[in-house]
Design an enzyme around this catalytic site. Structure first.
Site, mmCIF file in Angstrom:
data_model
loop_
_atom_site.group_PDB
_atom_site.id
_atom_site.type_symbol
_atom_site.label_atom_id
_atom_site.label_comp_id
_atom_site.label_asym_id
_atom_site.label_seq_id
_atom_site.Cartn_x
_atom_site.Cartn_y
_atom_site.Cartn_z
ATOM 1 N N ASN A 147 -7.805 -5.093 3.667
ATOM 2 C CA ASN A 147 -6.617 -5.581 2.955
ATOM 3 C C ASN A 147 -6.265 -7.035 3.287
ATOM 4 O OD1 ASN A 147 -5.942 -4.919 5.605
ATOM 5 N ND2 ASN A 147 -3.805 -4.553 5.107
ATOM 6 N N GLU A 148 -7.240 -7.800 3.788
ATOM 7 C CA GLU A 148 -6.959 -9.158 4.278
ATOM 8 C C GLU A 148 -6.198 -10.006 3.269
ATOM 9 O OE1 GLU A 148 -9.534 -7.427 5.058
ATOM 10 O OE2 GLU A 148 -10.072 -7.809 7.134
ATOM 11 N N GLY A 198 -9.587 -4.602 10.247
ATOM 12 C CA GLY A 198 -10.481 -4.459 11.398
ATOM 13 C C GLY A 198 -10.718 -3.006 11.791
ATOM 14 N N LEU A 238 -7.117 -5.976 13.478
ATOM 15 C CA LEU A 238 -6.952 -7.048 14.457
ATOM 16 C C LEU A 238 -5.485 -7.192 14.829
ATOM 17 C CD1 LEU A 238 -9.398 -9.836 13.257
ATOM 18 C CD2 LEU A 238 -9.857 -7.659 14.367
HETATM 19 C C1 LIG Z 1 -11.907 -20.991 3.514
HETATM 20 C C2 LIG Z 1 -12.595 -20.717 4.794
HETATM 21 C C3 LIG Z 1 -12.345 -19.328 5.246
HETATM 22 C C4 LIG Z 1 -12.826 -19.130 6.616
HETATM 23 C C5 LIG Z 1 -12.470 -17.765 7.047
HETATM 24 C C6 LIG Z 1 -12.794 -17.542 8.447
HETATM 25 C C7 LIG Z 1 -12.350 -16.489 9.074
HETATM 26 C C8 LIG Z 1 -11.385 -15.519 8.438
HETATM 27 C C9 LIG Z 1 -9.985 -15.717 8.871
HETATM 28 C C10 LIG Z 1 -9.175 -14.744 9.170
HETATM 29 C C11 LIG Z 1 -9.544 -13.326 9.037
HETATM 30 C C12 LIG Z 1 -8.783 -12.489 9.989
HETATM 31 C C13 LIG Z 1 -9.105 -11.047 9.771
HETATM 32 C C14 LIG Z 1 -8.216 -10.117 9.985
HETATM 33 C C15 LIG Z 1 -8.498 -8.684 9.822
HETATM 34 C C16 LIG Z 1 -7.368 -7.785 10.297
HETATM 35 O O1 LIG Z 1 -7.652 -6.758 10.846
HETATM 36 S S1 LIG Z 1 -5.776 -8.301 10.039
HETATM 37 C C17 LIG Z 1 -4.759 -6.921 10.456
HETATM 38 C C18 LIG Z 1 -4.558 -6.043 9.259
HETATM 39 N N1 LIG Z 1 -3.733 -4.923 9.593
HETATM 40 C C19 LIG Z 1 -2.694 -4.529 8.869
HETATM 41 O O2 LIG Z 1 -2.393 -5.080 7.829
HETATM 42 C C20 LIG Z 1 -1.898 -3.359 9.383
HETATM 43 C C21 LIG Z 1 -0.482 -3.715 9.628
HETATM 44 N N2 LIG Z 1 0.262 -2.566 10.147
HETATM 45 C C22 LIG Z 1 0.689 -1.578 9.336
HETATM 46 O O3 LIG Z 1 0.491 -1.560 8.143
HETATM 47 C C23 LIG Z 1 1.466 -0.485 10.001
HETATM 48 O O4 LIG Z 1 1.907 -0.945 11.252
HETATM 49 C C24 LIG Z 1 0.655 0.806 10.206
HETATM 50 C C25 LIG Z 1 -0.673 0.553 10.883
HETATM 51 C C26 LIG Z 1 0.425 1.479 8.833
HETATM 52 C C27 LIG Z 1 1.488 1.777 11.098
HETATM 53 O O5 LIG Z 1 2.749 1.965 10.537
HETATM 54 P P1 LIG Z 1 3.900 2.619 11.449
HETATM 55 O O6 LIG Z 1 5.103 2.749 10.575
HETATM 56 O O7 LIG Z 1 3.404 3.822 12.130
HETATM 57 O O8 LIG Z 1 4.152 1.556 12.625
HETATM 58 P P2 LIG Z 1 4.909 0.162 12.528
HETATM 59 O O9 LIG Z 1 4.566 -0.537 11.269
HETATM 60 O O10 LIG Z 1 6.350 0.378 12.812
HETATM 61 O O11 LIG Z 1 4.220 -0.642 13.708
HETATM 62 C C28 LIG Z 1 4.539 -0.371 15.074
HETATM 63 C C29 LIG Z 1 4.495 -1.678 15.839
HETATM 64 O O12 LIG Z 1 3.148 -2.167 15.795
HETATM 65 C C30 LIG Z 1 3.134 -3.502 15.278
HETATM 66 N N3 LIG Z 1 1.886 -3.716 14.539
HETATM 67 C C31 LIG Z 1 1.442 -3.027 13.501
HETATM 68 N N4 LIG Z 1 0.235 -3.481 13.121
HETATM 69 C C32 LIG Z 1 -0.067 -4.505 13.935
HETATM 70 C C33 LIG Z 1 -1.201 -5.382 14.039
HETATM 71 N N5 LIG Z 1 -2.258 -5.309 13.238
HETATM 72 N N6 LIG Z 1 -1.153 -6.319 15.015
HETATM 73 C C34 LIG Z 1 -0.107 -6.403 15.844
HETATM 74 N N7 LIG Z 1 0.987 -5.596 15.802
HETATM 75 C C35 LIG Z 1 0.990 -4.654 14.851
HETATM 76 C C36 LIG Z 1 4.378 -3.545 14.384
HETATM 77 O O13 LIG Z 1 4.764 -4.870 14.193
HETATM 78 C C37 LIG Z 1 5.356 -2.763 15.214
HETATM 79 O O14 LIG Z 1 5.801 -3.607 16.257
HETATM 80 P P3 LIG Z 1 7.311 -3.531 16.808
HETATM 81 O O15 LIG Z 1 8.210 -3.765 15.620
HETATM 82 O O16 LIG Z 1 7.396 -4.611 17.824
HETATM 83 O O17 LIG Z 1 7.459 -2.145 17.364
#
Ligand SMILES: CCCCC/C=C\C/C=C\CC/C=C/CC(=O)SCCNC(=O)CCNC(=O)[C@H](O)C(C)(C)COP(=O)(O)OP(=O)(O)OC[C@H]1O[C@@H](n2cnc3c(N)ncnc32)[C@H](O)[C@@H]1OP(=O)(O)O
Length: 292
Positions: free
Chosen positions: A167-168, A143, A98
């Site tokens: 990994n949430e 996601g 996400l």
């Molecule tokens: C008690 C009651 C409970 C009720 C509960 C109800 C609902 C639940 C609530 C919430 C749940 C929400 C669920 C979420 C699920 C998800 O999917 S969360 C997202 C998880 N993703 C990650 O952790 C991945 C993060 N990213 C990375 O680890 C790395 O970026 C990568 C994918 C391994 C790539 O690495 P790489 O070195 O190639 O690239 P960069 O890290 O330099 O990234 C480039 C650029 O992209 C931006 N970015 C990376 N990931 C994301 C992302 N997921 N969203 C937005 N932007 C992202 C990063 O910041 C860099 O940006 P820049 O610096 O501006 O260039």
């Protein structure tokens, strides 16, 4: 989600549908191009390849989710297609999950719209009548992993740098119950308990051992393997395979459908908390800083 609703959502998001283009590739096959999702009919009859193209990391923005759902709906409605391979056009990354910016610093109406789009995407993939094979050619946390887990079969590239899992908790988030259900249905209860609480991201050999993926193959063979697996699945008549898939998946999907509005409200309440907003900001900041 009906196609019309998706189109309306795209319009609200400021995406112009007129930018979608149909072109002909070298073999004369149609190739649909959107901004963020590319659909290519492949050499295997009846099979399309969807490539995620939302650089830099294929994060699941509202626009991306909308385009993806519309693409799947079009393919489902086009009876020439029986199967789809899902893969990435971004080197080394299947999907970063996400989009964190969609969940940070926005208002409740935006969170509601975004969460509904995530739900609708999952329902569309999880219950698809098409055979869906994930050709996972990169890292796929949270996601991104959910999309792969929701396919019928998963082929992962044998690259130890690639990680896959939900990994949430590492982001300070609670995994949504339907993400949890999808994982439990794939790898079982005990393995999910550990993986979800610790927010584990698994390298290919461990993902295979757990049953999170079905095959691990050399990186340059991911798509070809997915296509040959597809041939095996397409040998089964569609109607019996679809009824069987539905029988197995319906209860899990119905659980979300029944609680869809409550789930949106829970998401809004949770994500709007100051402490959660702070955690997400810190996580995003850390991602930026790791470059320097
Ligand atoms: C008690 C009651 C409970 C009720 C509960 C109800 C609902 C639940 C609530 C919430 C749940 C929400 C669920 C979420 C699920 C998800 O999917 S969360 C997202 C998880 N993703 C990650 O952790 C991945 C993060 N990213 C990375 O680890 C790395 O970026 C990568 C994918 C391994 C790539 O690495 P790489 O070195 O190639 O690239 P960069 O890290 O330099 O990234 C480039 C650029 O992209 C931006 N970015 C990376 N990931 C994301 C992302 N997921 N969203 C937005 N932007 C992202 C990063 O910041 C860099 O940006 P820049 O610096 O501006 O260039």
């Amino acid at each position: 989600m009906a196609l019309a609703a998706g189109r309306a959502m795209l319009m609200r998001s400021g995406v112009r549908l007129g930018t979608q283009a149909a072109a002909r590739g070298g073999n004369g096959a149609r190739r649909f191009m959107n901004h963020r999702v590319v659909v290519e009919p492949n050499t295997v009859p009846g099979v399309a390849v969807i490539k995620f193209k939302n650089p830099p990391v294929n994060s699941l923005t509202l626009e991306f989710l909308t385009e993806f759902v519309i693409c799947l709906e079009k393919l489902e409605n086009d009876k020439t297609f029986r199967g789809v391979v899902l893969t990435s056009d971004c080197p080394g990354i299947f999907s970063a999950g996400l989009d964190l910016r969609e969940m940070c610093g926005k208002n409740p109406a935006h969170y509601a719209e975004y969460w509904r789009a995530v739900q609708e995407m999952w329902l569309k993939v999880y219950l698809s009548n098409l055979v869906l094979v994930a050709a996972i050619n990169g890292t796929s946390p949270a996601g991104g992993c959910l999309i792969a887990l929701s396919c019928d079969y998963r082929v992962l590239a044998d690259n130890p740098r690639y990680r896959m899992g939900l990994n949430e908790t590492l982001l300070g988030l609670v995994v949504p119950f339907w993400f949890k259900d999808t994982l439990v249905n794939t790898i079982g209860h005990r393995a999910s308990e550990r993986a979800l609480q610790l927010g584990l991201l698994f390298p290919p050999a461990e993902a295979l051992q757990l049953g999170m993926v079905d095959q691990v193959v050399p990186e340059d063979q991911v798509q070809s393997t997915a296509l040959s697996v597809m041939t095996q699945w397409l040998a089964i008549p569609d109607h019996v395979r679809q009824l069987t898939k539905n029988m197995i998946r319906k209860a899990t999907a119905d659980h979300l459908i029944k609680h869809q509005e409550a789930d949106i409200q829970n998401f809004i309440n949770f994500i709007s908390r100051d402490s959660i907003q702070k955690s997400l900001q810190v996580y995003l900041e850390n991602l930026k800083q790791k470059k320097h």
